[in-house]
Design an enzyme around this catalytic site. Structure first.
Site, PDB file in Angstrom:
ATOM      1  N   ASP A  61       0.624  10.511  15.280  1.00 30.73           N
ATOM      2  CA  ASP A  61       0.339   9.382  14.392  1.00 30.73           C
ATOM      3  C   ASP A  61      -0.697   8.477  15.052  1.00 30.73           C
ATOM      4  O   ASP A  61      -0.513   8.043  16.193  1.00 30.73           O
ATOM      5  CB  ASP A  61       1.633   8.612  14.116  1.00 30.73           C
ATOM      6  CG  ASP A  61       1.465   7.608  12.986  1.00 30.73           C
ATOM      7  OD1 ASP A  61       0.483   7.708  12.228  1.00 30.73           O
ATOM      8  OD2 ASP A  61       2.335   6.726  12.853  1.00 30.73           O
ATOM      9  N   HIS A  78      -5.226  -3.335   9.949  1.00 28.36           N
ATOM     10  CA  HIS A  78      -3.816  -3.228  10.340  1.00 28.36           C
ATOM     11  C   HIS A  78      -3.636  -3.587  11.813  1.00 28.36           C
ATOM     12  O   HIS A  78      -2.772  -4.391  12.166  1.00 28.36           O
ATOM     13  CB  HIS A  78      -3.302  -1.813  10.069  1.00 28.36           C
ATOM     14  CG  HIS A  78      -1.920  -1.566  10.618  1.00 28.36           C
ATOM     15  ND1 HIS A  78      -0.788  -2.166  10.085  1.00 28.36           N
ATOM     16  CD2 HIS A  78      -1.478  -0.807  11.652  1.00 28.36           C
ATOM     17  CE1 HIS A  78       0.273  -1.782  10.773  1.00 28.36           C
ATOM     18  NE2 HIS A  78      -0.107  -0.958  11.725  1.00 28.36           N
ATOM     19  N   GLU A 103       5.131   2.387   6.340  1.00 27.68           N
ATOM     20  CA  GLU A 103       3.723   2.377   6.678  1.00 27.68           C
ATOM     21  C   GLU A 103       3.037   3.356   5.731  1.00 27.68           C
ATOM     22  O   GLU A 103       3.326   4.557   5.753  1.00 27.68           O
ATOM     23  CB  GLU A 103       3.500   2.746   8.156  1.00 27.68           C
ATOM     24  CG  GLU A 103       4.048   1.669   9.088  1.00 27.68           C
ATOM     25  CD  GLU A 103       3.590   1.783  10.532  1.00 27.68           C
ATOM     26  OE1 GLU A 103       3.218   2.898  10.963  1.00 27.68           O
ATOM     27  OE2 GLU A 103       3.601   0.748  11.242  1.00 27.68           O
ATOM     28  N   GLU A 116       0.332   5.663   4.737  1.00 33.33           N
ATOM     29  CA  GLU A 116      -0.649   6.399   5.536  1.00 33.33           C
ATOM     30  C   GLU A 116      -1.125   7.638   4.785  1.00 33.33           C
ATOM     31  O   GLU A 116      -0.608   7.976   3.723  1.00 33.33           O
ATOM     32  CB  GLU A 116      -0.017   6.842   6.875  1.00 33.33           C
ATOM     33  CG  GLU A 116       0.593   5.692   7.659  1.00 33.33           C
ATOM     34  CD  GLU A 116       0.887   6.023   9.118  1.00 33.33           C
ATOM     35  OE1 GLU A 116       0.350   7.033   9.620  1.00 33.33           O
ATOM     36  OE2 GLU A 116       1.642   5.259   9.743  1.00 33.33           O
ATOM     37  N   ASP A 119       5.333   6.458   7.042  1.00 31.94           N
ATOM     38  CA  ASP A 119       5.897   6.397   8.393  1.00 31.94           C
ATOM     39  C   ASP A 119       6.934   5.264   8.426  1.00 31.94           C
ATOM     40  O   ASP A 119       6.629   4.135   8.794  1.00 31.94           O
ATOM     41  CB  ASP A 119       4.753   6.148   9.387  1.00 31.94           C
ATOM     42  CG  ASP A 119       5.246   5.938  10.808  1.00 31.94           C
ATOM     43  OD1 ASP A 119       6.349   6.408  11.132  1.00 31.94           O
ATOM     44  OD2 ASP A 119       4.511   5.302  11.589  1.00 31.94           O
ATOM     45  N   ARG A 153      11.428  -1.955  12.693  1.00 31.65           N
ATOM     46  CA  ARG A 153      10.618  -2.878  13.507  1.00 31.65           C
ATOM     47  C   ARG A 153      11.391  -3.550  14.631  1.00 31.65           C
ATOM     48  O   ARG A 153      10.840  -3.804  15.707  1.00 31.65           O
ATOM     49  CB  ARG A 153      10.014  -3.965  12.615  1.00 31.65           C
ATOM     50  CG  ARG A 153       9.125  -3.463  11.519  1.00 31.65           C
ATOM     51  CD  ARG A 153       7.888  -2.800  12.080  1.00 31.65           C
ATOM     52  NE  ARG A 153       6.993  -2.416  10.981  1.00 31.65           N
ATOM     53  CZ  ARG A 153       5.979  -1.591  11.126  1.00 31.65           C
ATOM     54  NH1 ARG A 153       5.730  -1.036  12.307  1.00 31.65           N
ATOM     55  NH2 ARG A 153       5.218  -1.292  10.099  1.00 31.65           N
ATOM     56  N   GLN A 204      11.927  -0.969  17.284  1.00 36.63           N
ATOM     57  CA  GLN A 204      10.601  -0.710  17.869  1.00 36.63           C
ATOM     58  C   GLN A 204      10.175  -1.828  18.834  1.00 36.63           C
ATOM     59  O   GLN A 204       9.694  -1.555  19.943  1.00 36.63           O
ATOM     60  CB  GLN A 204       9.584  -0.591  16.720  1.00 36.63           C
ATOM     61  CG  GLN A 204       8.160  -0.259  17.150  1.00 36.63           C
ATOM     62  CD  GLN A 204       7.183  -0.292  15.954  1.00 36.63           C
ATOM     63  OE1 GLN A 204       7.571  -0.509  14.813  1.00 36.63           O
ATOM     64  NE2 GLN A 204       5.913  -0.065  16.240  1.00 36.63           N
ATOM     65  N   LYS A 247      10.731   4.942  15.141  1.00 37.23           N
ATOM     66  CA  LYS A 247       9.896   5.754  14.257  1.00 37.23           C
ATOM     67  C   LYS A 247      10.500   7.122  13.947  1.00 37.23           C
ATOM     68  O   LYS A 247      10.229   7.699  12.910  1.00 37.23           O
ATOM     69  CB  LYS A 247       8.530   5.989  14.926  1.00 37.23           C
ATOM     70  CG  LYS A 247       7.722   4.747  15.187  1.00 37.23           C
ATOM     71  CD  LYS A 247       7.111   4.243  13.911  1.00 37.23           C
ATOM     72  CE  LYS A 247       6.069   3.167  14.187  1.00 37.23           C
ATOM     73  NZ  LYS A 247       5.393   2.753  12.941  1.00 37.23           N
ATOM     74  N   THR A 295       9.953  10.569   8.699  1.00 39.42           N
ATOM     75  CA  THR A 295       8.584  10.388   8.204  1.00 39.42           C
ATOM     76  C   THR A 295       8.489  11.217   6.935  1.00 39.42           C
ATOM     77  O   THR A 295       8.784  12.417   6.957  1.00 39.42           O
ATOM     78  CB  THR A 295       7.549  10.909   9.227  1.00 39.42           C
ATOM     79  OG1 THR A 295       7.769  10.261  10.477  1.00 39.42           O
ATOM     80  CG2 THR A 295       6.130  10.654   8.763  1.00 39.42           C
ATOM     81  N   GLU A 321       3.143  -6.787   7.618  1.00 35.55           N
ATOM     82  CA  GLU A 321       1.929  -7.555   7.301  1.00 35.55           C
ATOM     83  C   GLU A 321       2.073  -8.326   5.985  1.00 35.55           C
ATOM     84  O   GLU A 321       1.607  -9.461   5.884  1.00 35.55           O
ATOM     85  CB  GLU A 321       0.738  -6.604   7.200  1.00 35.55           C
ATOM     86  CG  GLU A 321       0.355  -5.934   8.498  1.00 35.55           C
ATOM     87  CD  GLU A 321      -0.511  -4.718   8.243  1.00 35.55           C
ATOM     88  OE1 GLU A 321       0.046  -3.614   8.053  1.00 35.55           O
ATOM     89  OE2 GLU A 321      -1.748  -4.865   8.200  1.00 35.55           O
TER      90      GLU A 321
HETATM   91 CA    CA Z   1       2.348   4.714  11.760  1.00 34.55          CA
END
Ligand code: CA
Length: 408
Positions: free
Chosen positions: A120, A127, A193, A195, A227, A231, A234, A247, A251, A352
């Protein structure tokens, strides 16, 4: 450029017209999973058609993954695509082919690829800047290496799951700055996420590299990718070695894989790279992809991230991933990193969108900073097609299930 139109009812002018033709693995009630191609709202069962025509590569369609098809390589895949276009446009083929078209509502889509390694990246400047600003407000938004190489990490390929798979809220350790000690429990800051994923068609030998210019030779196609990110887990675990359990729980990828050829009209210039990258990362001409993404939560659009704003190109990611001589193999998957555009309505993660959990955002009549149990996330992707309209990439869906607490 496609000049002929398809005889398949309802497909012409749809996002799944003859210039799209994504591949997937499907199963029906009474038959084993096998390879199909999507046209309109139908799946063409390729195995019996290929067998009847005694196609040399017919066996690749009888498999439960796209890997044998992808491993044929670029030239054979171009020939397969031309064969499918002929089947679906030539009236002469209609009587033999029509009985092998199955409505999507009658099939179950499966995991499309057998994932090898999974990497990844972190290729969106917006971002990376947003995350830097949220987490390190007193420092430069980007770390010193960011504009010199596409930053990435190795993910967990065994937990890459197909669109539609429910996501169990992960358990784990976290420690907020105000907590005296770490605590254990369900993730309280579950995120997405948005992606794009890329899958390797033909691999390399140990010690060799994929040059930027050989991207299309080794890349089979593209898919939507979410993804999922815990948080709080993480934030506590990632120092100093990077993402791990925050993570690796899941996925999600789309069940349809769009071959590169369907994106011929989607290539566009990168937004601009300054400083100029080292020669092994230098690109010539249009290296970015003009793909629009929509993020829906409980059927409400919350964001529209534009892939064309990505700083690093997919070819640069593949070149960088192999520059040390590491192999890639058929089925290896790499993801772009969260796609975020310059404006607040183009951010590809809740982190975000809520600006570090401080500013709740609207989801219909409700507000969110992070995902709640029962929330359904859908990622949708469209791109310019070679016939002048827009094609859809497969969507990525997932619903959050409550954590499984365990005994301790
Ligand atoms: Ca990612």
């Amino acid at each position: 450029m496609t000049t002929t139109s398809t005889w398949v009812a309802g497909a012409a002018g749809s996002p799944y017209d003859i210039d799209n033709l994504p591949y997937g693995v499907f199963a029906t009630a009474d038959e084993e999973p096998r390879v199909g191609v999507r046209i309109g709202d139908l799946v063409l069962d390729l195995a019996p058609v290929a067998a009847a025509e005694m196609l040399e590569v017919a066996h690749v369609f009888e498999q439960a993954s796209l890997n044998p098809l992808m491993a044929l390589g670029r030239e054979h895949n171009a020939a397969v695509r031309q064969w499918i276009i002929r089947l679906l446009t030539d009236e002469v083929e209609r009587s033999d082919v029509e009985s092998h078209l199955i409505p999507l509502s009658e099939v179950e889509m499966r995991m499309p690829i057998e994932v090898g390694d999974y990497v990844d990246f972190y290729a969106s400047e917006h971002h990376a800047s947003n995350v830097g600003t949220i987490f390190r407000p007193d420092q430069a938004a980007l770390l010193p290496n960011w504009k010199h190489l596409p930053v990435g990490y190795h993910g967990r390929s065994g937990t890459v799951v197909p669109s539609g798979t429910d996501i169990v809220r992960p358990m784990g350790q976290r420690k907020n700055p105000s907590d005296p000690e770490p605590v254990f429990g369900p993730c309280a800051r579950l995120d997405i996420e948005a992606e794009l994923g890329f899958v390797v068609g033909t691999g390399t030998e140990l010690g060799s590299r994929v040059e930027v210019t050989d991207f299309a030779e080794h890349t089979f196609g593209v898919m939507g990718l979410n993804d999922w990110s815990a948080r709080d887990i993480q934030a506590w675990e990632y120092v100093p070695l990077g993402p791990f359990l925050g993570k690796s729980f899941a996925t999600s990828i789309s069940t349809w894989v769009t071959p590169l050829a369907a994106l011929d009209a989607a290539w566009t210039e990168l937004p601009g790279q300054d400083p100029e990258p080292l020669p092994y990362l230098a690109v010539d001409g249009p290296a970015g992809l003009d793909i629009d993404i929509e993020v829906l939560v409980n059927a409400h659009v919350v964001s529209r991230p534009p892939y064309r704003t990505m700083y690093w190109s997919p070819a640069q990611m593949l070149a960088h991933m192999t520059v040390n001589g590491a192999t890639v193999r058929t089925g290896d998957l790499w993801a772009s990193g969260t796609v975020s555009g310059p404006t607040p309505a183009e951010r590809g993660s809740f982190l975000e969108l809520s600006w570090g959990w401080r500013e709740p955002f609207q989801v219909g009549d409700e507000q969110r900073v992070a995902l709640e149990d029962g929330d359904e996330v859908v990622l949708r992707y469209t791109a310019p097609g070679t016939a002048g309209g827009r094609i859809a990439l497969g969507e990525v869906t997932g619903t959050i299930l409550p954590a499984r607490a365990g005994n301790r």
